[in-house]
Design an enzyme around this catalytic site. Sequence first.
Site, PDB file in Angstrom:
ATOM      1  N   GLU A 166      -3.412   7.508  -4.247  1.00  0.00           N
ATOM      2  CA  GLU A 166      -3.440   6.344  -3.541  1.00  0.00           C
ATOM      3  C   GLU A 166      -2.996   5.324  -4.536  1.00  0.00           C
ATOM      4  O   GLU A 166      -3.824   5.005  -5.502  1.00  0.00           O
ATOM      5  CB  GLU A 166      -4.709   5.831  -3.017  1.00  0.00           C
ATOM      6  CG  GLU A 166      -4.769   4.764  -1.938  1.00  0.00           C
ATOM      7  CD  GLU A 166      -6.155   4.521  -1.570  1.00  0.00           C
ATOM      8  OE1 GLU A 166      -7.247   4.431  -2.028  1.00  0.00           O
ATOM      9  OE2 GLU A 166      -6.086   4.451  -0.153  1.00  0.00           O
TER      10      GLU A 166
ATOM     11  N   TYR B  54       0.735  -1.353   0.047  1.00  0.00           N
ATOM     12  CA  TYR B  54      -0.127  -0.056  -0.009  1.00  0.00           C
ATOM     13  C   TYR B  54       1.003   1.286   0.009  1.00  0.00           C
ATOM     14  O   TYR B  54       1.954   1.455   0.780  1.00  0.00           O
ATOM     15  CB  TYR B  54      -0.806  -0.033   1.400  1.00  0.00           C
ATOM     16  CG  TYR B  54      -1.778   1.254   1.249  1.00  0.00           C
ATOM     17  CD1 TYR B  54      -3.069   1.269   0.899  1.00  0.00           C
ATOM     18  CD2 TYR B  54      -1.407   2.296   2.004  1.00  0.00           C
ATOM     19  CE1 TYR B  54      -3.717   2.525   0.743  1.00  0.00           C
ATOM     20  CE2 TYR B  54      -2.139   3.526   1.822  1.00  0.00           C
ATOM     21  CZ  TYR B  54      -3.377   3.553   1.257  1.00  0.00           C
ATOM     22  OH  TYR B  54      -3.977   4.772   1.311  1.00  0.00           O
TER      23      TYR B  54
END
Length: 398
Positions: free
Chosen positions: A207, A119
């Site tokens: 993101e 992530y």
Amino acid sequence: MNIHEYQAKALLKDFGAPVAEGVPVFAADEAEAAAKKLPGPLYVVKSQIHAGGRGKGKFKELSADAKGGVRLSGSVEEVVGNTKEMLGNTLVTKQTGPAGKQVNRLYIEDGADIDRELYLSILVDRTVGRPAFVVSTEGGMDIEAVAEETPEKILTLAIDPETGVTAADSAKLCDALELQGEARSDGETLFPILYKAFTEKDMSLLEVNPLIVMENGRLRVLDAKVSFDGNALFRHPDIVELRDVTEEDEKEIEASKHDLAYVALDGNIGCMVNGAGLAMATMDIIKLYGAEPANFLDVGGGATTEKVTAAFKIITADPAVEGILVNIFGGIMRCDVIAEGVVTAVKEVGLKVPLVVRLEGTNVEKGKKIINESGLNVIAADDLDDAAKKIVKAVKGA
Ligand code: ADP
Ligand code: MG
């Protein structure tokens, strides 16, 4: 403003980030040609909606055991079959709410052999007033659970805007992501690239979930979600062109045409207020008395009667609105302009729900006179507290 994954990837590719080859598709008959442009043998058909959680999402029109909104496909035929099943249907994910979102675009992408899913995001960390990287080795579709259950597995690293991403920053990010060998040098190249894209394009969120380490040891941006700061869009006509209004709330689109600061919410009390602070306070006090605001709306300081009329129409057009609270403290904004706007709008579109008006400040007497003489069925309020109580009572009593 948000954009689609395929648009975000094209943008990041321009900055030099490693992304897979892919082709956006708008109609089912484009799928075959799109897939044939890719190397194969593994393809991925990805729903393009402005919401995450697509992989675990479910299509409303399909059976509960049908596959989700991101589908691995082993052949061109399978790509075509998946395209036909997905395009035009409604995908419900954790982020869309129960109504879901219609899938009008797909992205057909080269399939990657994934070793690890990481992530990575960049956002503005308001506690330190700087852009910050947020990274974790536990990327993929369960990052929300990681944040809740094992927050120690997430590293937040603020970046000094004077220096940008330093070698020391890159090393910390690589360590946190446990990157070695080629993946590590890929990371050292990638982090400054992403930071540059974030700052140069005035993003509010970038993101990448997942950022993957492939079986060949290289890094790749496998998903990309990008939001831009609306106040900076005037600097980026190329970004504005990427806007997909079918993904946005109709009321917000209408409001943006009139330059109104409007955000649609889930409650049933429509609010028309001047000043962002007063608008926030108005929403708070509605909640305090046990109801929910249907929107945030700041008509601004120098609003004209036309602007106020447009604002009022947007509020009344919302079928969820069961009552309206107009709360104006006239400073630069004059109470009579607000009153004129409300009266004009009601004459045009009618008023089917209770309306509480609280006016105070510049030209308040003129404003009250306009409302009193209009013959409108208005509940007058003395102050913010009184106004909130009255509108909540009117809506709950109805
Ligand atoms: P979302 O976050 O909306 O669920 P993603 O793009 O992150 O959508 O895709 C979900 C999952 O699908 C990823 O975590 C990854 O495991 C897999 N996936 C997505 N794109 C590819 C690809 N090009 N190749 C292989 N697997 C992929
Ligand atoms: Mg994702």
